[in-house]
Design a protein around this motif. Structure first.
Motif, short mmCIF file in Angstrom:
data_model
loop_
_atom_site.label_atom_id
_atom_site.label_comp_id
_atom_site.label_asym_id
_atom_site.label_seq_id
_atom_site.Cartn_x
_atom_site.Cartn_y
_atom_site.Cartn_z
N MET A 52 0.81 -1.22 0.00
CA MET A 52 0.00 0.00 0.00
C MET A 52 0.84 1.27 0.00
SD MET A 52 -3.11 -0.83 -0.35
CE MET A 52 -3.96 0.68 0.04
N PHE A 53 2.14 1.15 0.21
CA PHE A 53 3.01 2.32 0.05
C PHE A 53 2.82 2.94 -1.33
CE2 PHE A 53 7.03 3.45 -2.10
CZ PHE A 53 7.23 4.70 -1.53
N PHE A 54 2.61 2.10 -2.33
CA PHE A 54 2.49 2.60 -3.70
C PHE A 54 1.17 3.34 -3.92
CE2 PHE A 54 5.75 -0.57 -3.88
CZ PHE A 54 6.68 -0.04 -4.77
N SER A 55 0.15 3.04 -3.11
CA SER A 55 -1.10 3.80 -3.24
C SER A 55 -0.89 5.25 -2.80
CB SER A 55 -2.21 3.17 -2.39
OG SER A 55 -2.11 3.52 -1.03
N THR A 56 -0.12 5.46 -1.72
CA THR A 56 0.16 6.82 -1.27
C THR A 56 1.07 7.54 -2.25
OG1 THR A 56 1.93 5.93 0.14
CG2 THR A 56 -0.20 6.30 1.17
N LEU A 57 1.95 6.81 -2.91
CA LEU A 57 2.79 7.41 -3.95
C LEU A 57 1.93 7.92 -5.10
CD1 LEU A 57 5.72 7.95 -4.83
CD2 LEU A 57 5.71 5.70 -5.94
N GLY A 58 0.98 7.10 -5.54
CA GLY A 58 0.09 7.51 -6.62
C GLY A 58 -0.80 8.68 -6.24
N GLY A 191 -0.33 4.55 12.68
CA GLY A 191 -0.19 4.25 11.26
C GLY A 191 0.93 3.27 10.98
N GLY A 192 2.06 3.44 11.65
CA GLY A 192 3.16 2.50 11.48
C GLY A 192 2.86 1.14 12.06
N TYR A 193 1.99 1.12 13.07
CA TYR A 193 1.64 -0.13 13.75
C TYR A 193 0.62 -0.95 12.96
CZ TYR A 193 0.09 -3.14 17.63
OH TYR A 193 -0.21 -4.21 18.42
N PHE A 194 -0.37 -0.25 12.35
CA PHE A 194 -1.47 -0.98 11.73
C PHE A 194 -1.79 -0.50 10.32
CE2 PHE A 194 -6.16 -1.88 11.43
CZ PHE A 194 -6.03 -3.25 11.34
N THR A 195 -1.54 0.75 10.00
CA THR A 195 -1.76 1.44 8.71
C THR A 195 -3.23 1.68 8.38
OG1 THR A 195 -1.73 -0.52 7.24
CG2 THR A 195 0.38 0.48 7.77
N ALA A 196 -4.11 0.70 8.60
CA ALA A 196 -5.50 0.87 8.21
C ALA A 196 -6.17 1.97 9.02
CB ALA A 196 -6.27 -0.45 8.40
N ALA A 197 -6.94 2.82 8.33
CA ALA A 197 -7.71 3.92 8.93
C ALA A 197 -6.86 5.10 9.40
CB ALA A 197 -8.59 3.43 10.09
N LEU A 201 -7.93 9.24 10.69
CA LEU A 201 -7.37 9.94 11.85
C LEU A 201 -6.74 11.27 11.43
CD1 LEU A 201 -5.65 7.12 13.94
CD2 LEU A 201 -7.46 8.62 14.72
N TYR A 202 -5.94 11.23 10.37
CA TYR A 202 -5.27 12.45 9.91
C TYR A 202 -6.28 13.52 9.51
CZ TYR A 202 -0.69 10.17 9.71
OH TYR A 202 0.49 9.54 10.02
N LEU A 203 -7.30 13.14 8.75
CA LEU A 203 -8.29 14.12 8.30
C LEU A 203 -9.04 14.73 9.48
CD1 LEU A 203 -9.80 12.49 5.07
CD2 LEU A 203 -8.37 14.52 5.23
N GLY A 204 -9.38 13.89 10.46
CA GLY A 204 -10.06 14.40 11.65
C GLY A 204 -9.20 15.39 12.42
N ILE A 205 -7.94 15.04 12.64
CA ILE A 205 -7.02 15.90 13.40
C ILE A 205 -6.75 17.20 12.64
CG2 ILE A 205 -4.66 16.12 14.26
CD1 ILE A 205 -4.77 13.06 14.79
N LEU A 223 0.42 13.06 1.78
CA LEU A 223 1.88 13.09 1.91
C LEU A 223 2.32 12.49 3.25
CD1 LEU A 223 4.48 13.85 0.50
CD2 LEU A 223 4.39 16.07 1.66
N MET A 224 1.59 12.78 4.31
CA MET A 224 1.92 12.18 5.61
C MET A 224 1.75 10.67 5.57
SD MET A 224 0.79 14.78 8.59
CE MET A 224 1.67 13.75 9.74
N SER A 225 0.71 10.20 4.89
CA SER A 225 0.50 8.76 4.75
C SER A 225 1.65 8.12 3.97
CB SER A 225 -0.83 8.48 4.05
OG SER A 225 -1.92 8.92 4.84
#
Length: 295
Positions: A52-58, A191-197, A201-205, A223-225
């Motif tokens: 899923m790293f590549f999804s954030t790249l895209g 995010g580093g522990y589980f990645t999902a969701a 969290l970022y959008l809410g914060i 970009l943070m993801s």
């Protein structure tokens, strides 16, 4: 791995990449598939994170203009995300898999509350700090036109540009606040522990601390993801070679191929979604994530 499983991961990776670009939580589609084909939870998380790293790249390529507009704030935000994600990835390697059952539902509920009550929380924070200032993008009339002074560029008059970016010269920028950085750092550990969701969290914060719309902070979130997924993926790859922490590489490759494509096109779709729809998608995804945890 069976050919059918690879095809399913490719398809689900594409959909997950699009969801990640718009909201986050695309891993809630790919992780269950990995576990359904018999991969243990810890191995599934590592396999999924690398792919899923590549999804954030895209999605970052799709949001490149919005990210460039925020470039003054990105070094600090990325450093926070990278450090937090590294800590979270190491925690996954040393903690029991059962810990995921406790941590994940609590954080998803927190993210959901932040998104649903963002406007109220933002107003309360501003009132408490006694800060005035210009109304947020949520409060601006839909037909309002930006004001300009003769002979001066718009950026000289307004600290916030048309894309929602805040001028780096503003000392009161909420993107530099300790509260925001601390909250994003904690979310990055998750995010580093589980990645999902993590995107929810970022959008809410970001929405609560800046008072800006979900769409205007989506580039920052993506970009943070990217930073989180890259840091976690590096930890897992190093652990694979040093301590034999298993990763199913063919599964990661299938998810990577699909999520890269989905992330790029999902970013363009997300920028065309109205605020109410984007917020609604976040709520639906978060509720689905909660149901998935208890079923």
């Amino acid at each position: 791995m069976e050919p059918l499983s690879i095809v399913v991961l490719l398809v689900m990776g594409t959909i997950a990449g699009a969801i990640n670009a718009a909201v986050g939580s695309g891993s809630l589609l790919t992780l269950p598939v990995l576990m359904a084909i018999g991969i243990p939870p810890g191995v599934a998380v590592r396999t999924n994170t690398v792919g899923m790293f590549f999804s954030t790249l895209g999605s970052c390529v799709g949001y490149r203009r919005e990210i460039v507009a925020e470039k003054q704030h990105m070094p600090r935000l990325l450093a926070t995300a990278t450090v937090g994600a590294t800590v979270g990835a190491i925690l996954l390697l040393v903690s029991p898999a059962s810990a995921l059952d406790v941590v994940v539902p609590v954080l998803i509920v927190l993210a959901l509350l932040l998104v649903v009550f963002q406007k109220r929380i933002t107003r309360a924070l501003r009132t408490r700090k006694g800060r005035g200032g210009a109304p947020s993008a949520d409060d601006a009339p839909s037909g309002a036109a930006p004001t300009e002074s003769a002979g001066k560029p718009e950026s000289a008059e307004n600290p916030e540009s048309a894309t929602g970016a805040i001028d780096a010269s503003s000392e009161r920028s909420p993107l530099q606040s300790k509260g925001l950085l601390g909250s994003l750092g904690a979310a990055s550990v998750y995010g580093g522990y589980f990645t999902a969701a993590q995107g929810v969290l970022y959008l809410g914060i970001l929405g609560v601390f800046t008072g800006r719309t979900m769409g205007s902070v989506n580039g920052i979130k993506n970009l943070m993801s990217l930073g989180v997924n890259l840091a976690a993926a590096v930890v897992y790859v190093v652990a694979f070679f040093l301590i034999d922490a298993e990763i199913v590489w063919i599964g990661s490759a299938a998810i990577a191929a699909g999520s890269l494509l989905g992330g790029f096109f999902g970013a363009h779709l997300a920028k065309r979604m109205p605020e109410w729809m984007l917020r609604g998608v976040i709520v639906v995804v978060a509720l689905a994530a909660l149901i998935r945890q208890f079923v």
